[in-house]
Scaffold this active site. Structure first.
Site, PDB file in Angstrom:
ATOM      1  N   LYS A 118     -46.874 -35.976 -68.652  1.00  0.00           N
ATOM      2  CA  LYS A 118     -47.737 -35.347 -69.660  1.00  0.00           C
ATOM      3  C   LYS A 118     -48.000 -36.299 -70.816  1.00  0.00           C
ATOM      4  CE  LYS A 118     -45.951 -32.559 -72.638  1.00  0.00           C
ATOM      5  NZ  LYS A 118     -45.258 -31.417 -73.288  1.00  0.00           N
ATOM      6  N   ASP A 176     -49.762 -29.533 -70.709  1.00  0.00           N
ATOM      7  CA  ASP A 176     -48.881 -28.887 -71.681  1.00  0.00           C
ATOM      8  C   ASP A 176     -49.056 -27.376 -71.577  1.00  0.00           C
ATOM      9  OD1 ASP A 176     -51.236 -28.238 -72.971  1.00  0.00           O
ATOM     10  OD2 ASP A 176     -50.954 -29.641 -74.616  1.00  0.00           O
TER      11      ASP A 176
END
Length: 217
Positions: free
Chosen positions: A138, A157
């Site tokens: 991420k 996220d």
């Protein structure tokens, strides 16, 4: 994939926000094209801070550290007072200095040189995850997007996952993201973006806007 009515509303919202999204993505690209290696490093620092912390507070922290000059910092605890509102700052401050030392060679930051060594952006992401402590898939995607290299990557996220679930791209928000699970959801998000004719990096900022009311970083 969500109802046509819901998707049509998303596309309508995108049409309104598209100029602002494109402006923001252009600003990201300029960091790599016109900025220095040090500018790029501060983007990486931002992404090292963001896990489980508010993006605005993290960027404010970056700006405070930038004023002091990251090269003059000798120990990680010297930047703790600058990291206001950043969760797990003791650990993250160590990651920041480790990353600085990795990208600083012979009196200069080498971020641009390192990036130019990779012709495959997914290989670059893989290297960031394996070699920079504190960077996961991420965060690596976030960093690459923020310097204009995120067209084919996702930043999974909680905001993005929540929206993907609301549009039935995924059935549920996973309790944890293994690499294989991450890549599976990334593939689904990219497929969804193609089906609704909104590029992945545009869709990311659009989902962020839907959750926060801002097109930020």
């Amino acid at each position: 994939m969500g109802s046509d009515h819901t998707i049509s509303e998303l596309q309508k919202e995108y049409k309104t926000l598209r100029p602002d999204i494109e402006k923001r993505l252009k600003e990201f690209r300029k960091i790599l094209e016109e900025g220095s290696s040090e500018d790029i490093f501060y983007e990486l620092m931002f992404c090292l801070m963001t896990p489980q912390s508010r993006a605005e507070l993290c960027w404010d922290s970056v700006l405070r550290i930038k004023k002091r000059d990251i090269l003059k910092i000798e120990k990680s605890d010297e930047i703790l007072d600058d990291m206001i509102g950043v969760r797990f700052k003791y650990k993250k401050s160590k990651y920041i200095l480790e990353a600085r030392d990795k990208f600083y060679r012979n009196g200069a930051f080498t971020c641009k040189e390192v990036i130019s060594d990779f012709s495959d952006i997914k290989k670059m992401r893989e290297w960031l995850v394996s070699d920079i402590r504190g960077i996961g898939l991420k965060e690596a995607g976030h960093f690459l997007r923020n310097i204009g290299l995120g067209k084919t990557l996702t930043i999974l996220d909680r905001h993005i996952l929540k929206n993907l679930m609301s549009f039935s791209v995924i059935k549920e928000i996973p309790s944890s993201l293994t690499p294989s699970r991450y890549f599976d959801i990334e593939e689904k998000m990219i497929g969804f973006s193609e089906n609704i004719d909104i590029p992945p990096d545009h869709l990311d900022l659009l989902f962020w806007y839907r959750e926060t009311g801002k097109i930020f970083k």
